[in-house]
Design an enzyme around this catalytic site. Structure first.
Site, PDB file in Angstrom:
ATOM      1  N   HIS A  21       0.777  -1.256   0.065  1.00  0.00           N
ATOM      2  CA  HIS A  21      -0.054  -0.120   0.087  1.00  0.00           C
ATOM      3  C   HIS A  21       0.883   1.331   0.012  1.00  0.00           C
ATOM      4  O   HIS A  21       0.481   2.251  -0.759  1.00  0.00           O
ATOM      5  CB  HIS A  21      -0.836  -0.065   1.245  1.00  0.00           C
ATOM      6  N   GLU A  22       1.856   1.458   0.920  1.00  0.00           N
ATOM      7  CA  GLU A  22       2.785   2.376   0.933  1.00  0.00           C
ATOM      8  C   GLU A  22       3.611   2.716  -0.277  1.00  0.00           C
ATOM      9  O   GLU A  22       3.933   3.818  -0.533  1.00  0.00           O
ATOM     10  CB  GLU A  22       3.731   2.226   2.118  1.00  0.00           C
ATOM     11  N   HIS A  25       1.611   4.896  -2.766  1.00  0.00           N
ATOM     12  CA  HIS A  25       1.884   6.107  -2.561  1.00  0.00           C
ATOM     13  C   HIS A  25       3.225   6.725  -2.889  1.00  0.00           C
ATOM     14  O   HIS A  25       3.372   7.528  -3.662  1.00  0.00           O
ATOM     15  CB  HIS A  25       1.522   6.383  -1.036  1.00  0.00           C
TER      16      HIS A  25
END
Length: 358
Positions: A21-22, A25
């Protein structure tokens, strides 16, 4: 020893999915020219670091997630490359990217699991109890394949039984496939009643027997069911939220990290072979990945969806009043909701432990 191993595997699954997920980003931020101060895999004390001209890359001791620290993300910044200094579309891409990576990860896992599938199964009408009043061309017929129940698509085997179970018993909206064509039965007057089962016992239900139809797999069918499974996972989030709002589900029906670790451990320890254990864990990992994707996009401050909500409100405010929402206001609301979210997670964790040892 085996149980401990699967607990560690479950924690690793969480860590990898949060790190993915990170990573979403991070990649989006770099693509949009936003300054990333640190990208970390893992949490806790750093066991390895590498400093570049702009970003510190670190590997930390606890494999339970990670983070992407962007300039101006949680504090005011005068840098032109700060997150909050970017335009609407760049910020939207960055906020969505984490969930997109989780969703793609889930789809990829499903594709791997289905690569060798010989067939898939879907729900169909297998028969009726004696006295069922709606059998026939204007109602239901044996062999009808369920397409949707009360607005929920029945993508996979087991969906029909689930949505029938949660129907209020006062009629339903049905769509079935018959000879390849959709038969729409809106406001279908099918109610719960007392029926006699095959074993002679009396039960209360719809008088409908749900069976499974086999769909032979080829490359195209596999791709279709990879997508269907992903959509089924998304739909389950919607279904669960509706059940919570209507009061049909309560705290005892909510599972947090402790419950999920227990589910993964159970799926691994109860499997007959290591291959079956791996398949079970990967399937649950895909479910968690797509659930994380959807839940993070809910319009709740402190989640990615909350950032998107403020982004849209900010654009509307500027369009109407030529003023933007102060960054301090957004940060204050986000901080407050973050505290509430942490409290809720703690309550869920305590409830999980209670159920585990109760």
């Amino acid at each position: 020893m085996t149980t401990i191993l699967f607990i560690l595997v479950a924690l690793l699954v969480f860590g990898v999915l949060i790190a993915v997920h990170e990573l979403g980003h991070f990649l989006a931020a770099k693509l949009c020219g936003v300054q990333v101060n640190e990208f970390s895999i893992g949490m806790g004390p750093a066991i390895w670091k590498k400093d570049t001209e702009e970003t510190q890359y670190s590997l930390r001791l606890l494999p339970i997630g990670g983070y992407c620290a962007m300039e101006g993300e949680s504090e005011e910044s005068d840098s032109p490359r700060a997150l909050m200094k970017q335009g609407f579309w760049k910020k939207l891409l960055i906020f969505v990217a984490g969930s997109a990576m989780n969703f793609l990860t889930g789809v990829l896992i499903i594709a791997i699991l289905y690569a060798g599938a010989a067939a898939f199964y879907v729900d169909e009408v297998a028969g009726f109890a004696e006295g069922f009043p709606h059998e026939g061309e204007n109602g239901l017929m044996v062999g009808d394949r369920f397409y949707s129940i009360d607005g929920y698509r029945t993508y996979m085997a087991g969906d029909a039984s689930l949505y029938l179970t949660y129907n209020d018993g006062r009629g339903m909206d049905l769509v079935v496939l018959r000879d390849g064509k959709k038969v729409v039965l809106n406001d279908f007057p099918m109610y719960r009643d007392d029926y006699t089962g095959n074993d002679g016992s009396t039960y209360r239900g719809f008088g409908l027997y749900v069976g499974r139809a086999k769909v032979t797999a080829n490359f195209g069918v596999r791709l279709k069911y990879v997508w269907y499974t992903a959509l089924d996972f998304v739909q389950m989030v919607r279904f669960s939220l509706v059940q919570m709002i209507t009061g049909d589900a309560g705290m005892d029906d909510i599972g947090g990290p402790v419950a999920i670790v227990g589910t993964i451990t159970q799926a691994g320890t109860q499997a007959e072979t290591p291959r079956a254990a791996a398949d079970n864990i990967l399937f649950i990992a895909a479910l968690i990945a797509i659930n994380l994707s959807v839940m993070n996009l809910l319009p709740i401050p402190a989640l990615d969806g909350g950032h998107i909500l403020f982004l849209v409100l900010d654009a509307i405010a500027y369009k109407l009043f030529q003023k933007k929402i102060p960054e301090k206001f957004e940060m204050a609301v986000t901080s407050a909701f973050l505290v509430l979210l942490l409290i809720f997670m703690a309550v869920v964790a305590v409830n999980d432990v209670r159920k585990l040892f109760g």
